[in-house]
Design an enzyme around this catalytic site. Sequence first.
Site, PDB file in Angstrom:
ATOM      1  N   ARG A   1      48.229   6.883 -19.569  1.00  0.00           N
ATOM      2  CA  ARG A   1      49.521   7.193 -20.170  1.00  0.00           C
ATOM      3  C   ARG A   1      50.578   6.205 -19.672  1.00  0.00           C
ATOM      4  O   ARG A   1      50.480   5.671 -18.582  1.00  0.00           O
ATOM      5  CB  ARG A   1      49.960   8.616 -19.823  1.00  0.00           C
ATOM      6  CG  ARG A   1      49.129   9.703 -20.466  1.00  0.00           C
ATOM      7  CD  ARG A   1      49.675  11.080 -20.125  1.00  0.00           C
ATOM      8  NE  ARG A   1      49.725  11.315 -18.685  1.00  0.00           N
ATOM      9  CZ  ARG A   1      50.805  11.252 -17.932  1.00  0.00           C
ATOM     10  NH1 ARG A   1      51.982  10.966 -18.479  1.00  0.00           N
ATOM     11  NH2 ARG A   1      50.746  11.490 -16.631  1.00  0.00           N
TER      12      ARG A   1
ATOM     13  N   LYS B   1      48.446  14.485 -25.216  1.00  0.00           N
ATOM     14  CA  LYS B   1      49.497  14.942 -24.314  1.00  0.00           C
ATOM     15  C   LYS B   1      50.836  15.136 -25.031  1.00  0.00           C
ATOM     16  O   LYS B   1      51.660  15.938 -24.586  1.00  0.00           O
ATOM     17  CB  LYS B   1      49.653  13.951 -23.160  1.00  0.00           C
ATOM     18  CG  LYS B   1      48.489  13.982 -22.177  1.00  0.00           C
ATOM     19  CD  LYS B   1      48.252  15.378 -21.603  1.00  0.00           C
ATOM     20  CE  LYS B   1      47.198  15.356 -20.511  1.00  0.00           C
ATOM     21  NZ  LYS B   1      46.879  16.728 -20.011  1.00  0.00           N
TER      22      LYS B   1
ATOM     23  N   SER C   1      45.741  15.325 -13.438  1.00  0.00           N
ATOM     24  CA  SER C   1      44.550  14.543 -13.753  1.00  0.00           C
ATOM     25  C   SER C   1      43.877  14.046 -12.481  1.00  0.00           C
ATOM     26  O   SER C   1      44.525  13.555 -11.564  1.00  0.00           O
ATOM     27  CB  SER C   1      44.943  13.350 -14.628  1.00  0.00           C
ATOM     28  OG  SER C   1      43.837  12.535 -14.900  1.00  0.00           O
TER      29      SER C   1
ATOM     30  N   ASP D   1      41.929  21.851 -20.040  1.00  0.00           N
ATOM     31  CA  ASP D   1      43.190  21.172 -19.723  1.00  0.00           C
ATOM     32  C   ASP D   1      44.462  21.911 -20.128  1.00  0.00           C
ATOM     33  O   ASP D   1      45.444  21.842 -19.415  1.00  0.00           O
ATOM     34  CB  ASP D   1      43.189  19.793 -20.387  1.00  0.00           C
ATOM     35  CG  ASP D   1      44.222  18.855 -19.792  1.00  0.00           C
ATOM     36  OD1 ASP D   1      44.394  18.849 -18.568  1.00  0.00           O
ATOM     37  OD2 ASP D   1      44.852  18.113 -20.560  1.00  0.00           O
TER      38      ASP D   1
ATOM     39  N   HIS E   1      49.242  23.701 -17.719  1.00  0.00           N
ATOM     40  CA  HIS E   1      48.368  22.545 -17.538  1.00  0.00           C
ATOM     41  C   HIS E   1      47.241  22.981 -16.620  1.00  0.00           C
ATOM     42  O   HIS E   1      47.301  22.822 -15.404  1.00  0.00           O
ATOM     43  CB  HIS E   1      49.158  21.383 -16.924  1.00  0.00           C
ATOM     44  CG  HIS E   1      48.376  20.120 -16.846  1.00  0.00           C
ATOM     45  ND1 HIS E   1      48.519  19.223 -15.807  1.00  0.00           N
ATOM     46  CD2 HIS E   1      47.438  19.585 -17.670  1.00  0.00           C
ATOM     47  CE1 HIS E   1      47.712  18.189 -16.007  1.00  0.00           C
ATOM     48  NE2 HIS E   1      47.050  18.390 -17.114  1.00  0.00           N
TER      49      HIS E   1
ATOM     50  N   ARG F   1      37.158   7.713 -19.530  1.00  0.00           N
ATOM     51  CA  ARG F   1      37.239   9.043 -20.135  1.00  0.00           C
ATOM     52  C   ARG F   1      36.097   9.285 -21.125  1.00  0.00           C
ATOM     53  O   ARG F   1      35.574   8.365 -21.735  1.00  0.00           O
ATOM     54  CB  ARG F   1      38.563   9.198 -20.878  1.00  0.00           C
ATOM     55  CG  ARG F   1      39.794   9.217 -19.980  1.00  0.00           C
ATOM     56  CD  ARG F   1      39.978  10.541 -19.301  1.00  0.00           C
ATOM     57  NE  ARG F   1      41.108  10.563 -18.397  1.00  0.00           N
ATOM     58  CZ  ARG F   1      41.593  11.680 -17.869  1.00  0.00           C
ATOM     59  NH1 ARG F   1      41.044  12.844 -18.145  1.00  0.00           N
ATOM     60  NH2 ARG F   1      42.621  11.619 -17.046  1.00  0.00           N
TER      61      ARG F   1
ATOM     62  N   LYS G   1      39.908  19.677 -12.509  1.00  0.00           N
ATOM     63  CA  LYS G   1      39.993  20.794 -13.455  1.00  0.00           C
ATOM     64  C   LYS G   1      38.766  20.872 -14.362  1.00  0.00           C
ATOM     65  O   LYS G   1      38.151  21.917 -14.513  1.00  0.00           O
ATOM     66  CB  LYS G   1      41.251  20.681 -14.339  1.00  0.00           C
ATOM     67  CG  LYS G   1      42.557  20.776 -13.616  1.00  0.00           C
ATOM     68  CD  LYS G   1      43.724  20.929 -14.577  1.00  0.00           C
ATOM     69  CE  LYS G   1      43.736  19.936 -15.707  1.00  0.00           C
ATOM     70  NZ  LYS G   1      43.828  18.521 -15.227  1.00  0.00           N
ATOM     71  N   THR G   2      38.428  19.736 -14.966  1.00  0.00           N
ATOM     72  CA  THR G   2      37.296  19.717 -15.901  1.00  0.00           C
ATOM     73  C   THR G   2      35.982  19.966 -15.174  1.00  0.00           C
ATOM     74  O   THR G   2      35.160  20.779 -15.615  1.00  0.00           O
ATOM     75  CB  THR G   2      37.247  18.365 -16.631  1.00  0.00           C
ATOM     76  OG1 THR G   2      38.467  18.168 -17.339  1.00  0.00           O
ATOM     77  CG2 THR G   2      36.099  18.325 -17.615  1.00  0.00           C
TER      78      THR G   2
END
Length: 526
Positions: free
Chosen positions: A56, A198, A235, A254, A217, A318, A239-240
């Site tokens: 980003r 996003k 990030s 997410d 988030h 990713r 989390k994933t």
Amino acid sequence: MSMIHDHLQIDQLLKQSTVRRQLTVPELVETAVRREEGVLTSDGAFRATTGAYTGRSPKDRFIVEEPSVKENVEWGAVNQPITTEIFESLEQKVLQYLSGRNQIFSRRAYAGADSRWRLPVDIINEYAWHQLFAHQLFLRPEEIEGEAEMKPFTIISAPGFKAVPEEDGTRSEAFVIVSFEKRTVLIGGTAYAGEMKKSIFSIMNYLLPEQQVLPMHCSANVSDDGDSALFFGLSGTGKTTLSASDDRQLIGDDEHGWSRDGIFNFEGGCYAKGIGLTQEKEPEIFQAIKFGTVLENVALYEDRSPDYESDFFTENTRAAYPLTYIPSAATPSTAGHPQVILFLTADATGVLPPISRLNRSQAMYHFLSGYTSKLAGTERGITEPTPVFSPCFGAPFLPRDAAVYAEMLGEKMEEHDTDVYLVNTGWTGGAYGVGKRMDLRFTRAMVKAALNGDLAHTSTITDEAFGLKIPASCPDVPPEVLQPRLMWDRVEDYEAAAKVLAAKFHSNFTRFNNVTEDILRGGPVL
């Protein structure tokens, strides 16, 4: 220029014979390969690279300063204002640019698994692989029930159009601009696909609080018994990875909402980090990389098999794939109120415990602090772990004041008697460069124990610097691993680092002017 005029221009663009609508996955892959936008890997995934923009670009993100939102947006470095005139000028240029392409791609998708708070999203792309990304990441029309109640937003993404800052009023050639009144997201100059995802998340973060829904988030999963859990974190904090478990159903990785009835996913897919991916450590993610999956900036061997260890393009590699590629995915992606919340942090100082139980004051303090270490590649210019405080573990995506989201979370935690844990997935035994990254096996064991309730009543040891309650024991985890001070070679080095980090917490918290004494008591002891 009115919103009607804007949409007439968009409608005119979409009437061109060059527009290809609602293409299937095979059609998009075939088109992207033919146009040489990327290549197929040995496992059938589509690999694309994004050039200079591999994450980003927050300094190039703007919100149009319009009358209806001016008083509600928390303006500043995260939510940078831009004028309506600049937006309209750029929009005209981008639409003219796209009208000259030999093909563009369009589809209707959705954000929000619960129809009462579902946002229709019309997506216009210059690249076929971006359209494939949108197909896999957003909810697809065939997967939803009921009519969406919100008016649609339109994403217009033209990576090949580069702004001229002196003429266009941007900071660089890249721009991501949200207009709430015109319900449009304008993206140019960057090929990083995550900007689309996003942007819609930020829009949901603005719209839903008005409807008493907390946007979050976080990732989420649920047990066979219906006990759901939330995993907050920026990030790179896990989390994933931690929410994809073979003994629980994945709700999403997410973005979620918490309504009066429970939680629901905003998305229809996952956007997992690829760096260091192995079948042994993350089997569900590894197996999800197949035909239809988009690999972004992943290096390939000569036989076109992915090299997940390589950071040749970026550390922020990713994989984008639909939730249906995860065998344990919940259908629909909704669940009841969460029984457990985990705040994930990748602490680069090696100070925070790998897991600790938080009381309500500490939970609110750490939610508002949102401490982690921003990992390399997640944003432009980040080359090594950098300590950051991101309120609500999602400040880059929060248009409103952080207190709005924190108050909503506090009310919901109290109403539903939710247990909260702080989990450090970062470093232990020393800071980055000296210590080592927390062993994923141990983190999984600690998370499992928290979700099963094994840690709710176990005896604890109080961390002197932060006042955190560290479990004295945890199944399948050596006791010394639970206490950071025992993992450092020199206790005095640990204590010095803990004091420095505690001071940073206190310094950061001065940004919050109206917090209660109860919340302040949840912070570290200097």
